[in-house]
Scaffold this active site. Sequence first.
Site, PDB file in Angstrom:
ATOM      1  N   HIS A 189       0.915  -1.369  -0.066  1.00 38.29           N
ATOM      2  CA  HIS A 189       0.039   0.094   0.059  1.00 38.29           C
ATOM      3  C   HIS A 189       0.653   1.116   0.074  1.00 38.29           C
ATOM      4  CE1 HIS A 189       1.102   0.761   4.011  1.00 38.29           C
ATOM      5  NE2 HIS A 189       1.016  -0.569   4.428  1.00 38.29           N
ATOM      6  N   GLU A 193      -1.679  -6.515   7.997  1.00 37.11           N
ATOM      7  CA  GLU A 193      -0.468  -6.100   8.647  1.00 37.11           C
ATOM      8  C   GLU A 193      -0.162  -7.002   9.843  1.00 37.11           C
ATOM      9  OE1 GLU A 193       2.613  -6.102   8.872  1.00 37.11           O
ATOM     10  OE2 GLU A 193       3.143  -3.868   8.110  1.00 37.11           O
TER      11      GLU A 193
END
Length: 241
Positions: free
Chosen positions: A12, A117
């Site tokens: 990202h 994550e």
Amino acid sequence: MIITGHLILVRHGEPGLKPGERLSGWIDIPLSRKGIEEALECAKALENIEIDIAFASDLVRTQETLFIILSGQKKTGVVVHEKTEDKVPPEKLDWYSYPEKLGEDLIPVYTTPALNERYYGKLQGRKKQKMEEKYGAEQVANWRWNFEPGPPEGESLKAVYERTVPYFRKKVMPALEGGKNVLICAHQSSLRALVKYIEDISDKDIREVRLSTGELAIYHFSEGKLVRENEELGPELKRNI
């Protein structure tokens, strides 16, 4: 020329927290202005690879990045939430499974916590400098980059690997085997886990694998194997092993 049978891994764009200041983990924060620009750069880099199916984590920064990339291809993602898929079999979700029924500009986007994550436990959302003062810079670095162990009450890279790789095998591999171009937009830890699996990197050497925000790695699926294409590494995937 239309390129098929590819896996594209994208980290990202930069999130709204100050770069490198805090350990974001599961904090769900959108992209910064720079992060949006990084996503636009990814879109330009991928303009010759027509995406057929995409995957993102449950966190908004990956989804924003993914949709910016798709917009660069003049495509719209139709989100398939994991809970929806659990309640209704994919074969019943005709317009999810076969979006061409509504036009070629629509593609399915699967979101899942399996690609999140790592959970940073007691380090979650804390300033990195403060954590280094408390635990020592070397210890914090070991938690972040070694395969194991993880930070106090948080996930190790091994733990991330154990949730990310099974999802990849179950959901992503069938699409690649079908000749699809697959985009995965995820995070430092979940992408490092996938790179470790795909490239068979040792527990020791994975420490040196780094992905900066907005960077990508491209693999071609051939004869049942994923073969790395952008071997120059440069800005795409930084490795020093």
